[in-house]
Design an enzyme around this catalytic site. Structure first.
Site, short mmCIF file in Angstrom:
data_model
loop_
_atom_site.label_atom_id
_atom_site.label_comp_id
_atom_site.label_asym_id
_atom_site.label_seq_id
_atom_site.Cartn_x
_atom_site.Cartn_y
_atom_site.Cartn_z
N CYS A 1 3.09 -4.07 -9.99
CA CYS A 1 3.93 -4.41 -11.14
C CYS A 1 5.19 -3.56 -11.12
CB CYS A 1 3.20 -4.15 -12.45
SG CYS A 1 1.76 -5.17 -12.69
N GLY B 1 6.37 -8.08 -8.62
CA GLY B 1 5.51 -8.97 -9.38
C GLY B 1 6.27 -10.19 -9.83
N ASN C 1 1.79 -0.18 -14.61
CA ASN C 1 1.76 -0.49 -13.18
C ASN C 1 0.62 0.32 -12.58
OD1 ASN C 1 3.86 0.48 -10.35
ND2 ASN C 1 2.20 -0.96 -10.44
N GLY C 2 -0.36 -0.36 -12.01
CA GLY C 2 -1.49 0.35 -11.41
C GLY C 2 -2.78 -0.35 -11.72
N CYS D 1 0.74 6.33 -2.76
CA CYS D 1 0.37 5.14 -1.97
C CYS D 1 1.39 4.96 -0.85
CB CYS D 1 0.35 3.91 -2.86
SG CYS D 1 0.21 2.37 -1.93
N TYR E 1 5.40 -1.35 2.77
CA TYR E 1 5.59 -2.76 2.43
C TYR E 1 6.14 -3.05 1.04
CZ TYR E 1 4.34 -7.51 1.09
OH TYR E 1 4.38 -8.78 0.60
N SER F 1 9.91 -7.70 5.49
CA SER F 1 9.28 -6.37 5.47
C SER F 1 9.20 -5.72 6.85
CB SER F 1 7.89 -6.45 4.84
OG SER F 1 7.14 -7.44 5.50
N ASP G 1 5.92 -6.29 12.84
CA ASP G 1 5.64 -6.52 11.42
C ASP G 1 5.09 -5.25 10.79
OD1 ASP G 1 5.59 -7.83 9.05
OD2 ASP G 1 4.13 -9.35 9.63
N ASP G 2 5.14 -5.22 9.45
CA ASP G 2 4.72 -3.99 8.75
C ASP G 2 3.21 -3.85 8.72
OD1 ASP G 2 3.89 -4.98 5.65
OD2 ASP G 2 5.10 -6.33 6.82
N CYS H 1 -8.15 -2.01 -1.60
CA CYS H 1 -7.51 -1.03 -2.47
C CYS H 1 -8.06 -1.20 -3.89
CB CYS H 1 -6.00 -1.27 -2.48
SG CYS H 1 -5.14 -0.24 -3.68
N CYS I 1 -2.21 8.65 -0.14
CA CYS I 1 -3.45 7.87 -0.10
C CYS I 1 -3.41 7.02 1.16
CB CYS I 1 -3.56 6.97 -1.32
SG CYS I 1 -4.97 5.84 -1.23
N CYS J 1 -6.92 2.46 2.46
CA CYS J 1 -7.10 1.11 3.02
C CYS J 1 -7.18 1.14 4.55
CB CYS J 1 -6.04 0.13 2.51
SG CYS J 1 -4.37 0.75 2.53
S1 SF4 Z 1 -5.70 2.09 -0.76
FE1 SF4 Z 1 -3.85 1.58 0.42
S2 SF4 Z 1 -2.67 0.19 -0.90
FE2 SF4 Z 1 -4.20 1.23 -2.19
S3 SF4 Z 1 -3.18 3.03 -3.03
FE3 SF4 Z 1 -4.20 3.70 -1.18
S4 SF4 Z 1 -2.65 3.46 0.45
FE4 SF4 Z 1 -1.97 2.28 -1.32
#
Ligand code: SF4
Length: 482
Positions: free
Chosen positions: A9, A35, A111-112, A248, A254, A295, A357-358, A394, A445, A448
């Site tokens: 968002c 979004g 947002n989150g 993140c 991306y 991207s 690609d990303d 995620c 983070c 993923c």
């Molecule tokens: S899991 Fe991936 S998309 Fe989700 S916050 Fe962590 S790095 Fe970002």
């Protein structure tokens, strides 16, 4: 390419500006990439609030000639663009959420993703609370209104300490805006200043540029920033330095716009660095480097720079295609890919092509693009991806497919190559990706890719966690205007 992963968002807020609502409108426009499902603006004249929101993009909700911006015109305003990560795409879930409680009106934009929202909601419902939406955000209003919380010396800080997960929040009270960011700083949020000295809060700095505001700094993890007639003030609801951030990194790869600065670094520059590193880690003997736009473009520029292989635009995106239907028929699906992305035959015919690609999510759309390149006469296709293979979902505000749907889940590189029908495939390493960032690796983070969730997720949440037991609710309700 990551279109199988939906953005989260976008937030924008401005205090004490005669054109506040117009500026929120333009700010939201520049955050539209975060979004596209709904958009909304809430404003205050210092005493009373108004809110208008609806389904669709900013230009659709606030149509030219509708007079809506004029009706909302007030000097304090916040806005929101949404892609649903908890709660389905329905008007009832669009934001800001405007409510009235014992202390007056409040509008919230988020947002989150709150990983404990369902738990908190169950607790409130057990005591008779009634919820109007199925979004995780509404629970924040219930927390804020709870009598024992209201009487706390700092109710907002107290409430924020009950939340778990990823959250950047804007609270509009009648006389002020309060902005906060979770203690891990998962999603970006920054502060800007207008030429006249007023303050602005936005998810990304591209929105500040849009209205001619100067970037001041990011909202710190665990910080609450207040914008009121005294100017800007700050306090922390979590002691600074006690939590290691978990920004993140997918925002950099991306989600965020290339002209934004997030987590201390420009997005385009970061992506170019990824491309350069990718060329070192995953070289290819080829004639041309082409990006999957948009991207993959910055990373492809970096790849071409490093490898000395010429860059070209072998694929061009149509910006005029809206949502297309998901066709069960393979032939029509290929036409759909072509509609969105056209091949420039002259750039690829008879050539050995590196496609950058990303990221690759399910792989089905990537495969479609590879096919169109083959049909256009590409001699060889070498797929290069500027992040590692995505293997885990995620839970922090991004709508991922299930683990089983991810291309790299239970597939080795050879199988991925076969699936995509390419001559070679090469992904960036996790270490390589983190080495491109300006902050230490532990500040990001990466769940993923490696499944290491910094905020433990006891009960896996998804978009429908809250409403799975009430699927019949909120169908086909008209647009909500308050
Ligand atoms: S899991 Fe991936 S998309 Fe989700 S916050 Fe962590 S790095 Fe970002």
């Amino acid at each position: 390419m990551a279109k199988d992963i939906k953005e989260n968002c976008g937030l924008f807020g401005i205090f004490g500006d005669v054109e506040a609502v117009q500026k929120v409108y333009f700010g939201l426009y520049s955050l539209q990439h975060r979004g596209q499902e709904s958009a909304g603006i809430a404003s205050s004249n210092g005493e009373f609030m108004q809110c208008y929101k609806g389904m669709g993009m900013v230009s659709r909700v606030f149509r030219r000639g509708s007079g809506l911006l004029e009706k909302l015109a007030n000097p304090i305003a916040i806005g929101h663009v949404r892609y649903s990560t908890t709660g389905s795409s329905k008007s009832i879930n669009s934001q800001p959420l405007l409510s009235e409680y014992s202390r007056g009106q409040v509008a919230v934009a988020h947002n989150g993703n709150l990983i404990n929202a369902a738990l908190l909601r169950d607790e409130y419902e057990a005591y008779g609370s009634i919820f109007k939406s199925t979004s995780d955000t509404e629970v924040i209003i219930h927390l804020l209104a709870k009598p024992t919380h209201v009487s706390n010396p700092d109710p907002l800080a107290h409430v924020l300490n009950h939340l778990q997960g990823a959250y950047c929040l804007l609270f509009l009270f009648s006389d002020r805006i309060e902005a906060s960011r979770d203690p891990y700083g998962i999603r970006p949020l920054c502060i800007g200043q207008t030429e006249k000295g007023g303050y602005v809060i936005a998810s990304e700095s591209c929105a500040l540029d849009m209205i001619g505001a100067k970037f001041i700094r990011e909202v710190e993890p665990g910080e609450i920033v207040t914008l009121d007639k005294e100017g800007l003030s700050s306090r922390f609801f979590v002691k600074p330095g006690t939590v290691t951030p978990a920004h993140c990194i997918f925002e950099h790869i991306y989600f965020a716009k290339q002209n934004s600065t997030i987590f201390g670094e420009n997005v385009h520059e970061f992506r170019k660095k990824l491309g350069r590193r990718l060329a070192i880690e995953q070289p290819a003997d080829a004639d041309v480097v082409i990006p999957i736009p948009d991207s993959g473009t910055s990373a492809a520029v970096g790849y071409a720079e490093q490898s000395k292989i010429p860059f070209d635009m072998g694929l061009v995106r149509s910006h005029y295609v809206g949502r297309t239907f998901i066709s069960p028929d393979q032939k029509l699906r290929e036409l759909e890919v072509k509609l969105k992305l056209a091949v420039v035959k002259e750039a690829v015919k008879g050539k050995r092509v590196v496609v950058v690609d990303d990221s690759i999510v399910r792989g089905t759309t990537t495969k479609g693009k590879i096919r169109t390149l083959r049909q256009a006469g590409a001699k060889q296709i070498h797929m290069r991806v500027s992040c590692p293979p995505l293997r885990f979902p995620c839970f922090y505000g991004v709508d991922f497919p299930t683990k089983e749907e991810l291309l790299a889940n239970n597939r080795d590189f050879e199988q991925i190559k076969e699936f995509l029908e390419v001559d070679s495939v090469g992904y960036m390493s996790l270490e390589g990706m983190l080495s491109c960032a300006v902050l230490p690796a532990e500040n990001y983070c990466t769940a993923c890719w490696n499944g290491k969730y910094r905020i433990p997720v006891d009960i896996p949440v998804n978009k429908f966690s809250i409403e799975h037991h009430q699927k019949h609710m909120f169908d086909d309700l008209p647009q909500t205007n308050e």
